[in-house]
Scaffold this active site. Structure first.
Site, PDB file in Angstrom:
ATOM      1  N   ARG A  16       0.809  -1.221   0.000  1.00 45.72           N
ATOM      2  CA  ARG A  16       0.000   0.000   0.000  1.00 45.72           C
ATOM      3  C   ARG A  16       0.847   1.279   0.000  1.00 45.72           C
ATOM      4  O   ARG A  16       0.341   2.365  -0.229  1.00 45.72           O
ATOM      5  CB  ARG A  16      -0.956  -0.011   1.212  1.00 45.72           C
ATOM      6  CG  ARG A  16      -2.069  -1.030   1.082  1.00 45.72           C
ATOM      7  CD  ARG A  16      -2.794  -1.280   2.412  1.00 45.72           C
ATOM      8  NE  ARG A  16      -2.044  -2.181   3.300  1.00 45.72           N
ATOM      9  CZ  ARG A  16      -2.423  -2.507   4.532  1.00 45.72           C
ATOM     10  NH1 ARG A  16      -3.526  -2.003   5.045  1.00 45.72           N
ATOM     11  NH2 ARG A  16      -1.702  -3.344   5.263  1.00 45.72           N
ATOM     12  N   GLY A  79       2.236 -13.814   5.610  1.00 45.73           N
ATOM     13  CA  GLY A  79       1.426 -13.234   6.675  1.00 45.73           C
ATOM     14  C   GLY A  79       2.180 -13.167   7.996  1.00 45.73           C
ATOM     15  O   GLY A  79       3.260 -13.742   8.155  1.00 45.73           O
ATOM     16  N   GLY A 138      -7.229  -4.641  12.783  1.00 45.56           N
ATOM     17  CA  GLY A 138      -7.905  -5.799  13.338  1.00 45.56           C
ATOM     18  C   GLY A 138      -8.755  -5.371  14.529  1.00 45.56           C
ATOM     19  O   GLY A 138      -8.304  -4.601  15.372  1.00 45.56           O
ATOM     20  N   TYR A 368      34.423  32.743  -0.674  1.00 51.50           N
ATOM     21  CA  TYR A 368      34.716  31.373  -0.262  1.00 51.50           C
ATOM     22  C   TYR A 368      35.918  31.370   0.670  1.00 51.50           C
ATOM     23  O   TYR A 368      36.974  31.913   0.326  1.00 51.50           O
ATOM     24  CB  TYR A 368      35.006  30.479  -1.481  1.00 51.50           C
ATOM     25  CG  TYR A 368      35.435  29.088  -1.081  1.00 51.50           C
ATOM     26  CD1 TYR A 368      34.579  28.274  -0.329  1.00 51.50           C
ATOM     27  CD2 TYR A 368      36.691  28.588  -1.417  1.00 51.50           C
ATOM     28  CE1 TYR A 368      34.960  26.999   0.063  1.00 51.50           C
ATOM     29  CE2 TYR A 368      37.083  27.306  -1.033  1.00 51.50           C
ATOM     30  CZ  TYR A 368      36.212  26.520  -0.283  1.00 51.50           C
ATOM     31  OH  TYR A 368      36.595  25.266   0.107  1.00 51.50           O
ATOM     32  N   ASN A 388      42.232  26.747  -2.391  1.00 51.62           N
ATOM     33  CA  ASN A 388      42.818  25.836  -1.404  1.00 51.62           C
ATOM     34  C   ASN A 388      43.201  24.489  -2.003  1.00 51.62           C
ATOM     35  O   ASN A 388      43.774  23.654  -1.329  1.00 51.62           O
ATOM     36  CB  ASN A 388      41.830  25.618  -0.250  1.00 51.62           C
ATOM     37  CG  ASN A 388      40.477  25.129  -0.723  1.00 51.62           C
ATOM     38  OD1 ASN A 388      40.060  25.436  -1.837  1.00 51.62           O
ATOM     39  ND2 ASN A 388      39.793  24.383   0.104  1.00 51.62           N
ATOM     40  N   TYR A 389      42.886  24.264  -3.273  1.00 51.49           N
ATOM     41  CA  TYR A 389      43.021  22.926  -3.845  1.00 51.49           C
ATOM     42  C   TYR A 389      43.852  23.020  -5.112  1.00 51.49           C
ATOM     43  O   TYR A 389      43.530  23.795  -6.013  1.00 51.49           O
ATOM     44  CB  TYR A 389      41.606  22.409  -4.152  1.00 51.49           C
ATOM     45  CG  TYR A 389      41.526  20.999  -4.661  1.00 51.49           C
ATOM     46  CD1 TYR A 389      42.166  19.961  -3.988  1.00 51.49           C
ATOM     47  CD2 TYR A 389      40.795  20.695  -5.803  1.00 51.49           C
ATOM     48  CE1 TYR A 389      42.068  18.650  -4.440  1.00 51.49           C
ATOM     49  CE2 TYR A 389      40.688  19.389  -6.264  1.00 51.49           C
ATOM     50  CZ  TYR A 389      41.331  18.369  -5.582  1.00 51.49           C
ATOM     51  OH  TYR A 389      41.235  17.079  -6.031  1.00 51.49           O
ATOM     52  N   ARG A 442      48.378  42.789  -9.259  1.00 53.71           N
ATOM     53  CA  ARG A 442      47.522  42.842 -10.446  1.00 53.71           C
ATOM     54  C   ARG A 442      48.186  43.779 -11.455  1.00 53.71           C
ATOM     55  O   ARG A 442      49.057  44.575 -11.090  1.00 53.71           O
ATOM     56  CB  ARG A 442      46.128  43.348 -10.100  1.00 53.71           C
ATOM     57  CG  ARG A 442      46.116  44.734  -9.519  1.00 53.71           C
ATOM     58  CD  ARG A 442      44.710  45.292  -9.341  1.00 53.71           C
ATOM     59  NE  ARG A 442      44.803  46.675  -8.940  1.00 53.71           N
ATOM     60  CZ  ARG A 442      44.327  47.169  -7.795  1.00 53.71           C
ATOM     61  NH1 ARG A 442      43.699  46.392  -6.948  1.00 53.71           N
ATOM     62  NH2 ARG A 442      44.460  48.445  -7.515  1.00 53.71           N
TER      63      ARG A 442
HETATM   64  C1  UD1 Z   1      -1.666  -5.950  11.316  1.00 50.36           C
HETATM   65  C2  UD1 Z   1      -2.627  -6.846  12.162  1.00 50.36           C
HETATM   66  C3  UD1 Z   1      -3.852  -6.015  12.533  1.00 50.36           C
HETATM   67  C4  UD1 Z   1      -3.436  -4.779  13.293  1.00 50.36           C
HETATM   68  C5  UD1 Z   1      -2.388  -3.957  12.507  1.00 50.36           C
HETATM   69  C6  UD1 Z   1      -1.818  -2.879  13.380  1.00 50.36           C
HETATM   70  C7  UD1 Z   1      -2.328  -9.129  11.397  1.00 50.36           C
HETATM   71  C8  UD1 Z   1      -2.898 -10.252  10.607  1.00 50.36           C
HETATM   72  N1  UD1 Z   1      -3.005  -7.992  11.400  1.00 50.36           N
HETATM   73  O1  UD1 Z   1      -2.373  -5.627  10.132  1.00 50.36           O
HETATM   74  O2  UD1 Z   1      -4.719  -6.789  13.333  1.00 50.36           O
HETATM   75  O3  UD1 Z   1      -4.554  -3.984  13.587  1.00 50.36           O
HETATM   76  O4  UD1 Z   1      -1.292  -4.802  12.081  1.00 50.36           O
HETATM   77  O5  UD1 Z   1      -0.949  -2.039  12.668  1.00 50.36           O
HETATM   78  O6  UD1 Z   1      -1.289  -9.301  12.022  1.00 50.36           O
HETATM   79  N2  UD1 Z   1       4.948  -8.740   7.960  1.00 50.36           N
HETATM   80  C9  UD1 Z   1       5.900  -9.728   7.859  1.00 50.36           C
HETATM   81  N3  UD1 Z   1       5.635 -10.827   7.083  1.00 50.36           N
HETATM   82  C10 UD1 Z   1       4.467 -10.980   6.440  1.00 50.36           C
HETATM   83  C11 UD1 Z   1       3.481  -9.977   6.556  1.00 50.36           C
HETATM   84  C12 UD1 Z   1       3.751  -8.866   7.326  1.00 50.36           C
HETATM   85  O7  UD1 Z   1       6.979  -9.624   8.432  1.00 50.36           O
HETATM   86  O8  UD1 Z   1       4.313 -12.013   5.776  1.00 50.36           O
HETATM   87  C13 UD1 Z   1       5.247  -7.542   8.771  1.00 50.36           C
HETATM   88  C14 UD1 Z   1       5.170  -6.256   7.967  1.00 50.36           C
HETATM   89  O9  UD1 Z   1       6.447  -5.931   7.429  1.00 50.36           O
HETATM   90  C15 UD1 Z   1       4.705  -5.245   8.989  1.00 50.36           C
HETATM   91  C16 UD1 Z   1       3.918  -6.065   9.988  1.00 50.36           C
HETATM   92  O10 UD1 Z   1       4.281  -7.425   9.769  1.00 50.36           O
HETATM   93  O11 UD1 Z   1       5.783  -4.621   9.648  1.00 50.36           O
HETATM   94  C17 UD1 Z   1       2.398  -5.908   9.819  1.00 50.36           C
HETATM   95  O12 UD1 Z   1       2.030  -6.237   8.498  1.00 50.36           O
HETATM   96  P1  UD1 Z   1       0.879  -5.463   7.729  1.00 50.36           P
HETATM   97  O13 UD1 Z   1       0.705  -6.138   6.424  1.00 50.36           O
HETATM   98  O14 UD1 Z   1       1.122  -4.014   7.724  1.00 50.36           O
HETATM   99  O15 UD1 Z   1      -0.375  -5.817   8.641  1.00 50.36           O
HETATM  100  P2  UD1 Z   1      -1.684  -4.935   8.838  1.00 50.36           P
HETATM  101  O16 UD1 Z   1      -2.596  -5.173   7.709  1.00 50.36           O
HETATM  102  O17 UD1 Z   1      -1.308  -3.536   9.134  1.00 50.36           O
HETATM  103 MG    MG Z   2       0.395  -2.524   8.986  1.00 54.03          MG
END
Ligand code: UD1
Ligand code: MG
Length: 459
Positions: A16, A79, A138, A368, A388-389, A442
């Protein structure tokens, strides 16, 4: 609570954000989102800090070199639950694990510590907050028939209309008994709108298994706002900057022409009666002593400005020291190693680099001064420069006290202009100039009698 393990999730792409740069490396107040999180947890005394990396893993890894965090690769990124699955082999079987989102930058250390304590290795503790606009977060689903016990976290995309009306949201930060967490994430499925393994589903697991779930409120919305888009990042930046300005006003009485037009990307130490006009950017560590005025649109990096100094508009400085009651600008450029004594005046379009100017010296126009030592009360004329250079090496220019350098001179270093000397305008000085004398280098001015300008033949 026993051992404390910290997990920071930073593997996501941040779709996003619509950017080639991984989201957690976007900056807020000059530091990456991830660095903010690392700073917040630095003082918690954790036994280990594990960072989940994936998208642009090398860049994220490089950004945290020296932080002591261990990077664990998540490839592909399926995720937040899948992210925590990757760190399971690195977690012990005891104590508490604090899990943080790398995109929730302003979490406060005491809040994180309170959350870990609320878990105490025995409960699942969720950091929650009431959001004015909870869209995208969430939702915390509670059960009124069970004393409002937390039942589940439902992601925005999976939520019913009734659930979307809930304003209490999960902040992306939780603490859990480590051994339990390791087991709970192994059983997650991706049966949801995004086909992702949600870490948030462990709440339902806890509920089923009878592990107590507690919701710990954050101080405020601000510390737990997540960054998912360029708009959210810009909004959080403005709120953060506003807070910094408020702190400077409250703690040091700093006066701002407009606290909403102020940018501090680092630390700013201020004395009494400091005034800052609009559009100034402070980076690194900057100190402003008593009665300093910073006029509009200055960029000031890693510098110290001493009492009573006046910095005029559009001045840039990096690694500079400005003496008491000095006046600099408008449109001056002070580069690393510029050291101005008391009451020095630096005017428009003057560049100073790696040079010291002693008390009362002046360079007011178009000049300068590089690799030079300039004495007290020197007047350095308009358009004059230190050469200077030589193409390979830098050399120093030494100008004694009370020297007057006329306009448009070139001082070819290494060269010394001794105390009280005057250099005639337009001179190119490549040999030392003696004290107290006028030195001119000069061609002599001549006037040619009977000379006439060329004329075009009449057509
Ligand atoms: C997440 C939460 C949501 C919460 C919100 C708060 C989950 C499923 N949802 O949603 O409930 O309200 O954060 O900001 O956790 N990341 C990984 N690996 C992945 C996916 C994400 O390391 O496979 C990391 C991202 O880099 C980020 C963090 O996890 O730093 C959160 O990921 P993001 O996709 O932003 O989750 P949200 O949709 O914001
Ligand atoms: Mg997030």
């Amino acid at each position: 609570m026993g051992q404390l393990s910290i997990v920071i999730m930073a593997a996501g792409k941040g779709t996003r954000m619509k950017s080639a740069r991984p989201k957690v490396l976007h900056t807020l107040a000059g530091r990456s989102l991830l660095q903010h999180v690392l700073n917040a947890v630095a003082g918690l005394g954790a036994d280990r800090t594990l960072l989940v990396v994936g998208h642009e893993a090398d860049a994220v890894r490089a950004s945290v070199a020296g932080s002591g965090a261990t990077c664990v690769l998540q490839e592909p990124q399926l995720g937040t639950g899948h992210a925590v699955q990757q760190v399971v082999p690195h977690l012990p079987d005891a104590g508490t694990t604090l899990v943080l989102n790398g995109d929730v930058p302003l979490i406060q250390a005491d809040t994180a510590a309170a959350l870990a304590a609320a878990s105490g290795g025995k409960k699942l503790a969720l950091l929650t907050v009431e959001m004015a606009d909870p869209a995208g977060y969430g939702r915390i689903v509670r059960d009124p028939s069970q004393g409002d016990a937390v039942r589940a976290i439902v992601e925005h995309k999976d939520a019913s209309d009734a659930q979307r009306a809930i304003r209490e949201v999960y902040t992306g930060i939780l603490a859990a008994p480590t051994a339990w967490l390791k087991r709970a994430v192994k059983g997650l499925t991706n049966d949801n709108a995004q086909r992702e393994y949600y870490l948030t589903d462990i709440v339902a697991v806890a509920e089923r298994e009878g592990l107590p779930v507690v919701a710990v409120p954050a101080h405020d919305e601000f510390e737990v706002t997540g960054v998912n888009s360029a708009t959210q990042l810009a909004e959080l930046e403005r709120r953060f900057q506003r807070r910094q300005a408020e702190r400077l006003m409250e703690e040091h009485g700093v006066r701002f022409a407009d606290p909403s037009r102020f940018d501090l990307r680092g630390t700013l130490a201020c004395g009494r009666d400091v005034f800052i006009d609009v559009g100034c950017v402070f980076e690194g560590n900057v100190t402003l002593d008593d009665d300093v005025t910073i006029s509009a649109h200055c960029v000031i990096r890693n510098s110290r400005i001493e009492a009573g100094a006046l910095i005029q508009p559009f001045t840039h400085m990096t690694d500079a020291v400005i003496g008491p009651r000095a006046e600099v600008g408008p449109f001056a450029r002070l580069r690393p190693g510029a050291q101005l004594g008391a009451e020095v005046h630096i005017g428009n379009f003057v560049e100073i680099k790696n040079s010291t100017l002693a008390r009362g010296a002046k360079a007011n126009h178009l000049a300068y001064v590089g690799d030079a030592t300039v004495g007290e009360r020197v007047n350095y004329g308009a358009g004059s420069i230190t050469a200077n250079y030589d193409g390979a090496f830098k050399h120093r220019t030494v100008i004694g006290n009370d020297v007057h350098v006329g306009s448009n001179c070139v001082l070819v270093a290494p060269v010394t202009v001794a105390e009280g000397a005057t250099i005639g305008a337009g001179s190119t000085i490549s040999k030392d100039a003696p004290a107290g004398q006028l030195t001119v280098a000069r061609a002599k001015q001549v006037s040619i009698q009977g000379w006439s300008r060329p004329k075009k033949a009449a057509k």
